[in-house]
Design an enzyme around this catalytic site. Structure first.
Site, short mmCIF file in Angstrom:
data_model
loop_
_atom_site.label_atom_id
_atom_site.label_comp_id
_atom_site.label_asym_id
_atom_site.label_seq_id
_atom_site.Cartn_x
_atom_site.Cartn_y
_atom_site.Cartn_z
N LYS A 54 6.51 -18.69 2.16
CA LYS A 54 5.74 -19.66 2.94
C LYS A 54 6.40 -21.04 2.95
O LYS A 54 5.97 -21.92 3.70
CB LYS A 54 4.31 -19.76 2.39
CG LYS A 54 3.51 -18.48 2.55
CD LYS A 54 2.10 -18.64 2.02
CE LYS A 54 1.30 -17.34 2.20
NZ LYS A 54 -0.08 -17.46 1.67
N GLY A 103 -7.32 -1.35 5.22
CA GLY A 103 -7.66 0.03 4.89
C GLY A 103 -6.97 0.48 3.62
O GLY A 103 -6.06 -0.18 3.11
N HIS A 104 -7.41 1.62 3.11
CA HIS A 104 -6.80 2.25 1.95
C HIS A 104 -6.68 3.75 2.22
O HIS A 104 -7.15 4.26 3.24
CB HIS A 104 -7.61 1.98 0.68
CG HIS A 104 -7.48 0.58 0.18
ND1 HIS A 104 -6.30 0.10 -0.35
CD2 HIS A 104 -8.36 -0.45 0.14
CE1 HIS A 104 -6.47 -1.16 -0.70
NE2 HIS A 104 -7.71 -1.52 -0.42
N ASP A 136 -0.98 7.53 1.31
CA ASP A 136 0.01 6.57 0.82
C ASP A 136 1.38 7.20 0.66
O ASP A 136 2.40 6.65 1.11
CB ASP A 136 -0.44 5.99 -0.52
CG ASP A 136 -1.55 4.97 -0.38
OD1 ASP A 136 -2.00 4.72 0.75
OD2 ASP A 136 -1.98 4.42 -1.42
#
Length: 378
Positions: free
Chosen positions: A72, A135-136, A166
């Site tokens: 950043k 989401g997962h 995953d």
């Protein structure tokens, strides 16, 4: 090693991205984890820990380096861009739009390095109405229709004990996509964007159930499919000592051997029996299996080819002769912890095998080294 000359900048955290880059690092890729100096990969903080980092982090981040950058800040962005100039691959798992807001999206990076392969691993991919939703694993399984099929007939959906979306829907397709893009780059000389959606990946796994719906328009039901425990020949049974034994006797020859071994040859013609008959078969087989312990049944089936296996816990799995022969649990040396056990390399190459060479890096362990190489040290 096959990927020795490949440098990967890994901005991912937790499980899908780190698993992808772990496999690439196991085969020689130089994987540089780009982490925030304050916290780094969230997986470092999980419990239980081995030292300052979690067991999960140690497992997923072997063979990697760690560099701390604040993406950043103007300085951090400039440092990252210098690293991109000498990178082959960038892997990130932010929601779509995050890298663009940082000014570090693919369109920016490819102008700097046209040979760069940029892989984004996300829940829903870069397009579509869900693209920017959180989401997962459980959510992706739900949307894909897989969770609805997991569990017993008449019961509620069962959450799997490992992360299918995953790893199977995200990490492995990402590895394949990166390798395909590297292969194509050998021909074209330029990189490309690899868009991996974990939901897409799960849908692609539904090969044994979804094609039937696509052809016949019949919604499959939980506990009534060929490979979900609805049939007696493909089920789990409890033994006398409250252990479990799995039966995968799908083919007629295996089913015949199974039925002969349990002295129920009358079951042999019922392999393809209707569902209500399958339920009766399962009940009767369960009654039979309850009469012996797991060890006794394993002895009975020891020389029988019927696809019968014990349901092992982790301690038993680690000592299983097949697991030991395949070196899927390895003991490696850690500088401060001594001997540490790790999950082995699942892909076996005869000429250039993967290996666990280095331990997971401490947060920012290689920052000075990398900045020195890039000429970024002040």
């Amino acid at each position: 090693m096959p990927l020795k000359s490949i440098r990967i900048l890994d901005l991912t955290r937790l499980l899908p991205g780190p698993y992808c880059t772990m496999l690439l690092a196991d085969f020689g890729a130089e994987v540089i984890k780009v982490e925030d100096a304050k916290m780094g990969d969230y997986a470092r903080a999980y419990e239980p820990k081995l030292d300052e980092d979690s067991t999960l982090f140690h497992s997923l981040n072997r063979n990697k380096k760690s560099v701390c950058l604040n993406l950043k800040s103007a300085e951090g962005k400039a440092d990252f861009l210098r690293m991109v100039e000498k990178a082959d691959v960038v892997v990130e798992s932010f929601r779509p739009g995050v890298m663009e807001r940082l000014g570090l999206n693919y369109d920016v990076l490819k102008r700097l390095n046209p040979k760069l392969i940029y892989c984004a691993v996300t829940g829903f991919g870069q397009t579509g109405p869900y693209a920017k939703q959180p989401g997962h694993d459980l959510n992706y399984l739900s949307y894909a229709g897989l969770l609805n099929l997991m569990g017993e007939k008449g019961g509620k959906p069962v959450i799997p004990a490992t992360q299918i979306a995953d790893i199977g829907g995200g990490a492995y397709p990402a590895v394949v996509g990166i390798l395909l893009a590297l292969f194509e780059r050998e021909k074209s000389g330029t990189g490309q964007f690899v868009d991996i959606s974990m939901m897409d990946g799960v849908i692609s796994w539904l090969q044994t159930v979804l094609p039937n719906y696509l052809m016949k328009n019949e919604i499959p039901k939980r506990g009534e499919q060929l490979l979900d425990g609805g049939r007696a020949c493909y089920a789990v049974y409890e033994t006398k000592d409250n252990r479990f034994i799995s039966v995968g006797a799908l083919e007629p020859k295996f089913w015949q051997a199974f039925c002969q071994t349990i002295n129920r040859t009358d079951f042999i013609p019922l392999l393809e029996a209707p569902l209500h008959e399958q339920h009766r078969l399962k009940y009767e087989i369960q009654t039979i299996m309850s009469k012996k312990t797991l060890a006794e049944w394993l002895a009975v089936f020891s020389d029988i080819e019927a696809c019968v296996s014990p349901v092992l816990d982790f301690a038993e799995m680690m000592n299983d002769p097949q697991v030991r022969a395949r070196e899927m649990i390895q003991t490696v040396k850690h500088n401060t912890l001594g001997a540490v056990k790790q999950i082995g390399v699942p892909i076996k190459l005869s000429k250039t095998p993967g290996e666990i060479r280095t331990q997971a890096p401490r947060l920012g362990e290689h920052t000075a080294e990398m900045k020195g190489e890039m000429g970024l040290l002040k």
